[in-house]
Design an enzyme around this catalytic site. Sequence first.
Site, short mmCIF file in Angstrom:
data_model
loop_
_atom_site.label_atom_id
_atom_site.label_comp_id
_atom_site.label_asym_id
_atom_site.label_seq_id
_atom_site.Cartn_x
_atom_site.Cartn_y
_atom_site.Cartn_z
CE LYS A 115 -4.38 -1.62 1.49
NZ LYS A 115 -5.64 -1.21 2.03
CE LYS A 198 -6.12 -7.31 -1.53
NZ LYS A 198 -5.76 -7.14 -0.18
CE LYS A 201 -12.55 -2.32 0.77
NZ LYS A 201 -13.40 -2.52 1.91
#
Length: 335
Positions: A115, A198, A201
């Site tokens: 991230k 994956k 969102k």
Amino acid sequence: MRVVSGIKPTGNLHLGNYLGAVKQWVAMQDEIQAAGGETMYFLADLHGLTEWIAPAELSANTIEMTATLVAAGIDPERSILFNQTRVPAHSELAWLLNNVARVGWLNRMTQFKDKAGKNREGASVGLYDYPVLMAADVLLYNATHVPVGEDQKQHLELARDIAAKFNLDYETDLFTQPDPLISAAAPRIMSLRDASAKMSKSNPSEQSVVKLIDSDETIADKFRKAKTDPDPLPDSWAALEGRAEARNLVIVFAALADRTPDDVVAEFAGKGFGQFKPALADLAVATLAPIRDEMVRLLADRSAIDAILANGAAKARDLAAPTLAAAQRTMGLLA
Ligand code: TYM
């Protein structure tokens, strides 16, 4: 037995969340309660802050996602359903555990690396420290089982390490080691456009993520346009090795239908994706549309949803208080 799990209200619930986590949550209400245990599910709104989100969006998502969970089968009469913010003990225990967790442990968390990407210096401290709050979320209730997708497994291993170190350092058996329960059917649902990522969102393409709020047409369209290969389906699951997109679609089909991938492959053996994808689209619409429709119905009364969270939080606070107080006493903070 106590089952605890959470979800970040940073967007609409998607098919990965549903198949990887929420479907298990619903099933566990029956199993665990039949065994005399308890199920607790929460909206991890504090985790939602770790990456920028507009305040109005976070509060709207919290209500909408709660409605989606109820529509999907989480029964607030049987499970304790709440949002983290209303139970301050999560944050308080997280601070205590910050002093048990080691920097070296957090440095190994792959989700932070993914991230934060190249902009580590610019990432929030919350994003880095997030797994400690997650440990507090489950240790606070002495959770025995935590149903999650595979991407959360490393965070739960950290929670186990934190529990073990706390118990060792303070010569206590206060914290229970939680067991991750990874869905066997859908541990990791992948993007419909790129089977190496994956479903999430934050996928760059809207087409890659099926949301529970999508219309029937949108759901069907996303499956019909899902990336695949030109070959027909083989006659066994094992023969799909190396065909990541095809495998992902078979897994989604099997998980939606509560069947095994082998069984699904056997039904479609020799047929091309021109036949498989419309069948999958129909199945997905048949499964997800009733959840969406019920969610929309529930959202007509937002104050009722808010009341569900307030009620759940009152119960959660009662369960959390003794563990927090015991941790504070153990650490010398309370006499
Ligand atoms: P979150 O909000 O990213 O996802 C919620 C749940 O959905 C699962 N999931 C998936 N499963 C299969 N395939 C996918 N593509 C997929 N995407 C998401 C996640 O594994 C998760 O189970 N840190 C957590 C929230 C959390 C939590 C907790 C969970 C906070 N505290 C304590 C358990 C216990 C998270 O960000 O999940």
